[in-house]
Write a protein that holds these residues in place. Structure first.
Motif, mmCIF file in Angstrom:
data_model
loop_
_atom_site.group_PDB
_atom_site.id
_atom_site.type_symbol
_atom_site.label_atom_id
_atom_site.label_comp_id
_atom_site.label_asym_id
_atom_site.label_seq_id
_atom_site.Cartn_x
_atom_site.Cartn_y
_atom_site.Cartn_z
ATOM 1 N N VAL A 1 0.836 -1.166 0.119
ATOM 2 C CA VAL A 1 0.067 0.094 0.049
ATOM 3 C C VAL A 1 0.792 1.231 -0.069
ATOM 4 O O VAL A 1 0.566 2.302 -0.606
ATOM 5 C CB VAL A 1 -0.948 0.064 1.264
ATOM 6 C CG1 VAL A 1 -1.531 1.403 1.304
ATOM 7 C CG2 VAL A 1 -1.886 -1.011 1.096
ATOM 8 N N TYR B 1 -5.997 -0.409 5.373
ATOM 9 C CA TYR B 1 -5.985 -1.641 4.132
ATOM 10 C C TYR B 1 -5.801 -2.805 5.034
ATOM 11 O O TYR B 1 -6.357 -3.860 4.711
ATOM 12 C CB TYR B 1 -4.963 -1.252 3.277
ATOM 13 C CG TYR B 1 -5.390 -0.726 1.806
ATOM 14 C CD1 TYR B 1 -5.789 -1.326 0.906
ATOM 15 C CD2 TYR B 1 -5.480 0.824 1.857
ATOM 16 C CE1 TYR B 1 -6.066 -0.598 -0.249
ATOM 17 C CE2 TYR B 1 -5.846 1.541 0.880
ATOM 18 C CZ TYR B 1 -6.290 0.819 -0.186
ATOM 19 O OH TYR B 1 -6.632 1.620 -1.414
ATOM 20 N N THR C 1 -3.512 5.031 5.826
ATOM 21 C CA THR C 1 -3.698 4.243 4.535
ATOM 22 C C THR C 1 -3.332 2.854 4.920
ATOM 23 O O THR C 1 -3.996 1.812 4.601
ATOM 24 C CB THR C 1 -3.014 4.748 3.356
ATOM 25 O OG1 THR C 1 -3.617 6.161 3.320
ATOM 26 C CG2 THR C 1 -3.630 4.086 2.137
#
Length: 151
Positions: free
Chosen positions: A29, A122, A118
């Motif tokens: 990610v 995820y 983030t």
């Protein structure tokens, strides 16, 4: 083979799968275009294996004690589920920060924070899935295995 070593070898593939999956997601990610995935993932995996795995036992003990002291009347199954969720959130928070710090040099705190969040978001569904799997499926089987003197 010694009994403790045999039991530890049963847990090792489970923990390696958990660590590998979560660090892999987080590395992927927040991978920069010029970075190679394998190197980024390996750095995060080594940290998680050498630091987070041993400290996870201490964190689990603290969370276990906290949940059992705060929620005395809660049914055992709910306590275990809460412990699993808290473990997923705490461990993944730490892993998201470290994975991002290992793989990037950031000039601004806002970009670093965004990347950490983030990574965390995820990987959170996987961590919660592992927490449920451990609580409802693996933990009861491992408990039976570990209490069996013949195992």
């Amino acid at each position: 083979m010694q009994l403790k070593l045999k039991k530890a070898l049963v847990l090792l593939p489970i923990m390696l799968s958990l660590i590998g999956t979560i660090t892999g997601i987080m590395s992927y990610v927040n991978l920069a275009p010029e970075q190679h995935f394998l190197q980024a993932w390996l750095n995060a995996f080594v940290f998680a294996f050498l630091v987070m795995l041993p400290s996870g036992a201490l964190i689990f003990a603290a969370i276990h004690k906290l949940v059992n002291s705060l929620f005395v009347r809660m049914p055992s199954l709910y306590k275990k589920l809460l412990q699993g969720i808290l473990m997923a959130v705490v461990m993944e928070s730490i892993l998201a920060i470290v994975t991002t710090a290992i793989n990037h040099d950031f000039g601004s705190i806002s970009h670093f924070t965004t990347t950490v969040i983030t990574s965390f978001l995820y990987a959170l569904p996987i961590g919660l899935g592992f927490a449920c799997l451990m609580t409802f499926v693996l933990h009861p089987k491992l408990e039976t295995f570990f209490t069996d003197p013949q195992a």
